[in-house]
Write a protein that holds these residues in place. Structure first.
Motif, PDB file in Angstrom:
ATOM      1  N   GLY A  31      -2.744  54.454 -20.609  1.00  0.00           N
ATOM      2  CA  GLY A  31      -2.598  54.679 -22.054  1.00  0.00           C
ATOM      3  C   GLY A  31      -1.142  54.905 -22.402  1.00  0.00           C
ATOM      4  N   VAL A  32      -0.902  55.178 -23.674  1.00  0.00           N
ATOM      5  CA  VAL A  32       0.473  55.489 -24.071  1.00  0.00           C
ATOM      6  C   VAL A  32       0.531  56.889 -24.665  1.00  0.00           C
ATOM      7  CG1 VAL A  32       1.226  53.108 -24.495  1.00  0.00           C
ATOM      8  CG2 VAL A  32       0.213  54.409 -26.348  1.00  0.00           C
ATOM      9  N   LEU A  53      -4.312  67.253 -28.066  1.00  0.00           N
ATOM     10  CA  LEU A  53      -5.483  67.801 -28.760  1.00  0.00           C
ATOM     11  C   LEU A  53      -5.194  69.057 -29.584  1.00  0.00           C
ATOM     12  CD1 LEU A  53      -8.208  67.123 -26.062  1.00  0.00           C
ATOM     13  CD2 LEU A  53      -7.764  65.890 -28.171  1.00  0.00           C
ATOM     14  N   VAL A  94     -14.090  55.183 -40.540  1.00  0.00           N
ATOM     15  CA  VAL A  94     -14.402  53.910 -39.880  1.00  0.00           C
ATOM     16  C   VAL A  94     -13.843  53.948 -38.459  1.00  0.00           C
ATOM     17  CG1 VAL A  94     -14.630  52.481 -41.942  1.00  0.00           C
ATOM     18  CG2 VAL A  94     -12.361  52.768 -40.918  1.00  0.00           C
ATOM     19  N   GLU A  95     -14.687  53.613 -37.510  1.00  0.00           N
ATOM     20  CA  GLU A  95     -14.317  53.631 -36.090  1.00  0.00           C
ATOM     21  C   GLU A  95     -14.612  52.249 -35.515  1.00  0.00           C
ATOM     22  OE1 GLU A  95     -12.899  55.383 -33.482  1.00  0.00           O
ATOM     23  OE2 GLU A  95     -13.558  53.620 -32.360  1.00  0.00           O
ATOM     24  N   GLY A 129       2.929  65.794 -23.338  1.00  0.00           N
ATOM     25  CA  GLY A 129       2.155  64.631 -23.797  1.00  0.00           C
ATOM     26  C   GLY A 129       0.755  65.007 -24.260  1.00  0.00           C
ATOM     27  N   THR A 182     -16.491  49.319 -37.090  1.00  0.00           N
ATOM     28  CA  THR A 182     -15.818  48.896 -38.325  1.00  0.00           C
ATOM     29  C   THR A 182     -14.318  49.156 -38.179  1.00  0.00           C
ATOM     30  OG1 THR A 182     -17.801  49.513 -39.552  1.00  0.00           O
ATOM     31  CG2 THR A 182     -15.788  49.207 -40.843  1.00  0.00           C
ATOM     32  N   GLY A 206      -2.537  62.936 -35.760  1.00  0.00           N
ATOM     33  CA  GLY A 206      -2.796  62.644 -34.346  1.00  0.00           C
ATOM     34  C   GLY A 206      -1.726  61.759 -33.741  1.00  0.00           C
ATOM     35  N   HIS A 230     -14.872  51.100 -32.472  1.00  0.00           N
ATOM     36  CA  HIS A 230     -15.795  50.964 -31.338  1.00  0.00           C
ATOM     37  C   HIS A 230     -17.202  51.410 -31.735  1.00  0.00           C
ATOM     38  CE1 HIS A 230     -11.942  51.046 -28.958  1.00  0.00           C
ATOM     39  NE2 HIS A 230     -12.538  49.940 -28.546  1.00  0.00           N
ATOM     40  N   ALA A 277      -5.883  57.859 -38.666  1.00  0.00           N
ATOM     41  CA  ALA A 277      -6.129  58.613 -37.423  1.00  0.00           C
ATOM     42  C   ALA A 277      -6.477  57.604 -36.338  1.00  0.00           C
ATOM     43  CB  ALA A 277      -7.273  59.605 -37.640  1.00  0.00           C
ATOM     44  N   ALA A 329       1.327  56.037 -19.582  1.00  0.00           N
ATOM     45  CA  ALA A 329       0.625  57.011 -18.738  1.00  0.00           C
ATOM     46  C   ALA A 329      -0.423  56.275 -17.921  1.00  0.00           C
ATOM     47  CB  ALA A 329      -0.045  58.063 -19.607  1.00  0.00           C
ATOM     48  N   PHE A 358     -10.342  49.042 -39.476  1.00  0.00           N
ATOM     49  CA  PHE A 358      -9.389  48.964 -40.594  1.00  0.00           C
ATOM     50  C   PHE A 358      -8.404  47.853 -40.253  1.00  0.00           C
ATOM     51  CE2 PHE A 358      -5.142  49.723 -42.089  1.00  0.00           C
ATOM     52  CZ  PHE A 358      -5.302  50.007 -43.433  1.00  0.00           C
TER      53      PHE A 358
HETATM   54  C1  LIG Z   1      -3.358  59.402 -19.454  1.00  0.00           C
HETATM   55  C2  LIG Z   1      -3.376  60.390 -20.600  1.00  0.00           C
HETATM   56  C3  LIG Z   1      -3.651  61.724 -20.336  1.00  0.00           C
HETATM   57  C4  LIG Z   1      -3.698  62.645 -21.392  1.00  0.00           C
HETATM   58  N1  LIG Z   1      -4.012  63.946 -21.101  1.00  0.00           N
HETATM   59  C5  LIG Z   1      -4.114  64.843 -22.102  1.00  0.00           C
HETATM   60  C6  LIG Z   1      -4.498  66.184 -21.826  1.00  0.00           C
HETATM   61  O1  LIG Z   1      -4.728  66.563 -20.681  1.00  0.00           O
HETATM   62  N2  LIG Z   1      -4.598  67.060 -22.878  1.00  0.00           N
HETATM   63  C7  LIG Z   1      -4.344  66.672 -24.172  1.00  0.00           C
HETATM   64  O2  LIG Z   1      -4.437  67.509 -25.087  1.00  0.00           O
HETATM   65  N3  LIG Z   1      -3.980  65.400 -24.452  1.00  0.00           N
HETATM   66  C8  LIG Z   1      -3.868  64.479 -23.461  1.00  0.00           C
HETATM   67  N4  LIG Z   1      -3.527  63.192 -23.747  1.00  0.00           N
HETATM   68  C9  LIG Z   1      -3.260  62.825 -25.158  1.00  0.00           C
HETATM   69  C10 LIG Z   1      -4.549  62.654 -25.917  1.00  0.00           C
HETATM   70  O3  LIG Z   1      -5.446  61.870 -25.181  1.00  0.00           O
HETATM   71  C11 LIG Z   1      -4.236  62.010 -27.280  1.00  0.00           C
HETATM   72  O4  LIG Z   1      -3.248  62.776 -27.927  1.00  0.00           O
HETATM   73  C12 LIG Z   1      -5.482  61.919 -28.170  1.00  0.00           C
HETATM   74  O5  LIG Z   1      -6.486  61.126 -27.619  1.00  0.00           O
HETATM   75  C13 LIG Z   1      -5.111  61.287 -29.510  1.00  0.00           C
HETATM   76  O6  LIG Z   1      -6.178  61.440 -30.391  1.00  0.00           O
HETATM   77  P1  LIG Z   1      -6.214  60.549 -31.697  1.00  0.00           P
HETATM   78  O7  LIG Z   1      -7.530  60.832 -32.347  1.00  0.00           O
HETATM   79  O8  LIG Z   1      -4.955  60.686 -32.460  1.00  0.00           O
HETATM   80  O9  LIG Z   1      -6.208  59.034 -31.150  1.00  0.00           O
HETATM   81  P2  LIG Z   1      -7.256  58.322 -30.206  1.00  0.00           P
HETATM   82  O10 LIG Z   1      -7.874  59.251 -29.242  1.00  0.00           O
HETATM   83  O11 LIG Z   1      -6.519  57.127 -29.670  1.00  0.00           O
HETATM   84  O12 LIG Z   1      -8.387  57.849 -31.222  1.00  0.00           O
HETATM   85  C14 LIG Z   1      -8.118  56.829 -32.164  1.00  0.00           C
HETATM   86  C15 LIG Z   1      -9.462  56.244 -32.558  1.00  0.00           C
HETATM   87  O13 LIG Z   1      -9.248  55.279 -33.576  1.00  0.00           O
HETATM   88  C16 LIG Z   1      -9.978  54.106 -33.285  1.00  0.00           C
HETATM   89  N5  LIG Z   1      -9.212  53.000 -33.893  1.00  0.00           N
HETATM   90  C17 LIG Z   1      -8.029  52.478 -33.504  1.00  0.00           C
HETATM   91  N6  LIG Z   1      -7.631  51.534 -34.367  1.00  0.00           N
HETATM   92  C18 LIG Z   1      -8.591  51.453 -35.326  1.00  0.00           C
HETATM   93  C19 LIG Z   1      -8.724  50.666 -36.503  1.00  0.00           C
HETATM   94  N7  LIG Z   1      -7.788  49.779 -36.847  1.00  0.00           N
HETATM   95  N8  LIG Z   1      -9.833  50.818 -37.248  1.00  0.00           N
HETATM   96  C20 LIG Z   1     -10.802  51.729 -36.900  1.00  0.00           C
HETATM   97  N9  LIG Z   1     -10.719  52.501 -35.804  1.00  0.00           N
HETATM   98  C21 LIG Z   1      -9.606  52.366 -35.028  1.00  0.00           C
HETATM   99  C22 LIG Z   1     -10.020  54.044 -31.760  1.00  0.00           C
HETATM  100  O14 LIG Z   1     -11.132  53.277 -31.320  1.00  0.00           O
HETATM  101  C23 LIG Z   1     -10.161  55.517 -31.411  1.00  0.00           C
HETATM  102  O15 LIG Z   1     -11.507  55.947 -31.350  1.00  0.00           O
HETATM  103  C24 LIG Z   1      -3.445  62.240 -22.726  1.00  0.00           C
HETATM  104  C25 LIG Z   1      -3.137  60.900 -22.989  1.00  0.00           C
HETATM  105  C26 LIG Z   1      -3.102  59.988 -21.942  1.00  0.00           C
HETATM  106  C27 LIG Z   1      -2.774  58.545 -22.259  1.00  0.00           C
END
Ligand SMILES: Cc1cc2nc3c(=O)[nH]c(=O)nc-3n(C[C@H](O)[C@H](O)[C@H](O)COP(=O)(O)OP(=O)(O)OC[C@H]3O[C@@H](n4cnc5c(N)ncnc54)[C@H](O)[C@@H]3O)c2cc1C
Length: 379
Positions: free
Chosen positions: A244-245, A276, A32-33, A273, A116, A262, A35, A145, A166, A118
């Motif tokens: 972002g954080v 991926l 479930v995502e 920071g 959708t 993640g 957006h 995630a 950030a 969570f």
């Molecule tokens: C400014 C900045 C620069 C960065 N640069 C790099 C880089 O150069 N290289 C690198 O490797 N990393 C980088 N990062 C870190 C990287 O972007 C993150 O580690 C990565 O996006 C995290 O992936 P994730 O899937 O855990 O979370 P996210 O990318 O945050 O994805 C989470 C997903 O869950 C969805 N979601 C949230 N809550 C809910 C809910 N309750 N129900 C359903 N869906 C939900 C969101 O819409 C989103 O699509 C950077 C981060 C920042 C802030």
């Protein structure tokens, strides 16, 4: 409306999509995502190692590729810099494309429900919300995630990582070399991390900063006061602004039949920071261990535990070193041609530093104050 799913993954970002790909080949999975598409809003500089990109290319096209990176310039506060070109290379990618292609790929192995959210869970029943209204599903295993502000982590009382802020500007930039990342150290540019410029092409870069507090103040300092950057940045050509954080500090990410992956678990490199590569490793291990979540945690920590421990020490250095120390480090590094010694370092693996640490400490020992500070933090 109620229903049943075997595995429920909250979040369709890279961690969620990769988990769905690895688990969904053998198990019944629903993602479930919240957006209506993945990769929005973008919060990433898009810098990953070439080896991470090669692995991700198993799932996505080369449409997400933007630029090759061969090394980095480490700037001390006085504007001096040290060139480091490693044997392993890096790549700049477009996250919007990567996230959207990863989620499409995940949809081959899992049911993906967009828009959708969570909301909560109790007794293996999750409360979800879509534009049609709230509904519940029963699940066997829940994977959080859902990023740094994870609702799954909050619902199940997981410990929170430490959050850094950030801020990033994509704008016109005259790079010294459009295949080199630039890193800006010093108290003026971050209280606890560093600033950066990641070139997207010959005329554009993502210039950003990670800090504990007030990242806008530090980003302004980089753009307006940095002795080298301020002359080369073209702020009028602003293309994008991202905030972002960064969650630093891996937490215990498994509780019963709930696991995090993640950013929700603090799975980012503590020294950059970047998340991926760590998410990719975690998803692959989760897929292999599934459905044994404790085996997932153990195998991940066995593979990555040392990387976190060394990464955290490097991260600690950023708040320990003074401007004077940074100036001296770069000066000594240039004189002693440290660039040659660190050629074998891999950006994803700080433990690759262990082999060359004695050589570096020997060089630093020529400056007792610097040696004491760096040595004490690293050892
Ligand atoms: C400014 C900045 C620069 C960065 N640069 C790099 C880089 O150069 N290289 C690198 O490797 N990393 C980088 N990062 C870190 C990287 O972007 C993150 O580690 C990565 O996006 C995290 O992936 P994730 O899937 O855990 O979370 P996210 O990318 O945050 O994805 C989470 C997903 O869950 C969805 N979601 C949230 N809550 C809910 C809910 N309750 N129900 C359903 N869906 C939900 C969101 O819409 C989103 O699509 C950077 C981060 C920042 C802030």
């Amino acid at each position: 409306m109620t229903g049943y799913v075997n595995v429920l993954i909250a979040g369709g970002g890279p961690a969620g999509s990769l988990s769905a790909i690895y688990i969904g080949k053998e198990h019944d999975v629903t993602v479930v995502e919240e957006h209506q598409s993945a990769g929005f809003p973008v919060q990433c500089a898009g810098l990953i190692s070439e080896s991470c990109y090669t692995k991700l290319r198993e799932f996505v096209s080369d449409r997400c590729y933007l630029n090759d990176i061969k090394g980095a310039f480490f700037f001390s506060p006085d504007g001096n810099y040290l060139e480091m070109i490693g044997d392993s290379k890096a790549v700049v990618i477009e996250r919007k494309v990567l996230d959207s292609e990863l989620l499409k790929r995940a949809a081959k192995y899992a049911e993906v429900r967009l828009k959708t959210t969570f909301k909560h869970a109790e007794g293996n029943i999750a409360l979800l919300k879509s534009p049609e209204g709230a509904f519940t599903v029963e699940y066997n295993i829940l994977i959080g995630a859902d990023g740094a502000s994870s609702s799954v982590a909050r619902t199940f009382g997981f410990r929170k990582p430490e959050f850094f802020s950030a801020l990033q500007f994509e704008c016109g930039f005259e790079a010294i070399d459009s295949e080199m990342v630039e890193l800006y150290f010093g108290r003026r540019y971050s209280d606890s991390f560093f600033g950066y410029a990641v070139p997207v092409d010959e005329e554009t870069a993502r210039i950003g900063v990670v800090s504990r507090e007030d990242s806008l103040h530090y980003l302004n300092n980089i753009l307006e006061k940095h002795p080298s950057v301020s002359r080369r940045v073209k702020k009028r050509k602003l293309l994008e602004l991202n905030a972002g954080v960064i969650p630093i500090g891996i937490v215990n990410f498994v509780k019963g039949n709930v696991a995090l992956i993640g950013d929700s678990a603090g799975m980012v490199k503590p020294y950059t920071g970047g998340g991926l590569y760590y998410h990719l490793v975690a998803a692959e291990i989760l897929g292999m261990a599934f459905p044994d979540l404790n085996a997932y945690r153990e195998a991940y920590m066995k593979k990555m535990g040392l990387e976190y421990r060394i990464g955290e020490k490097i991260h600690h250095l950023y708040s320990t070193l003074s401007d004077e120390d940074y100036n001296m480090l770069v000066k000594v590094g240039r004189e002693e041609q440290i660039g040659e010694i660190v050629k074998n370092l891999h950006m994803d693996s700080p433990s690759s530093m262990l082999k060359i640490l004695p050589k570096i400490l020997k060089i630093l020992s020529k400056n007792p104050k610097l040696f004491a500070r760096v040595g004490k933090t690293l050892l």
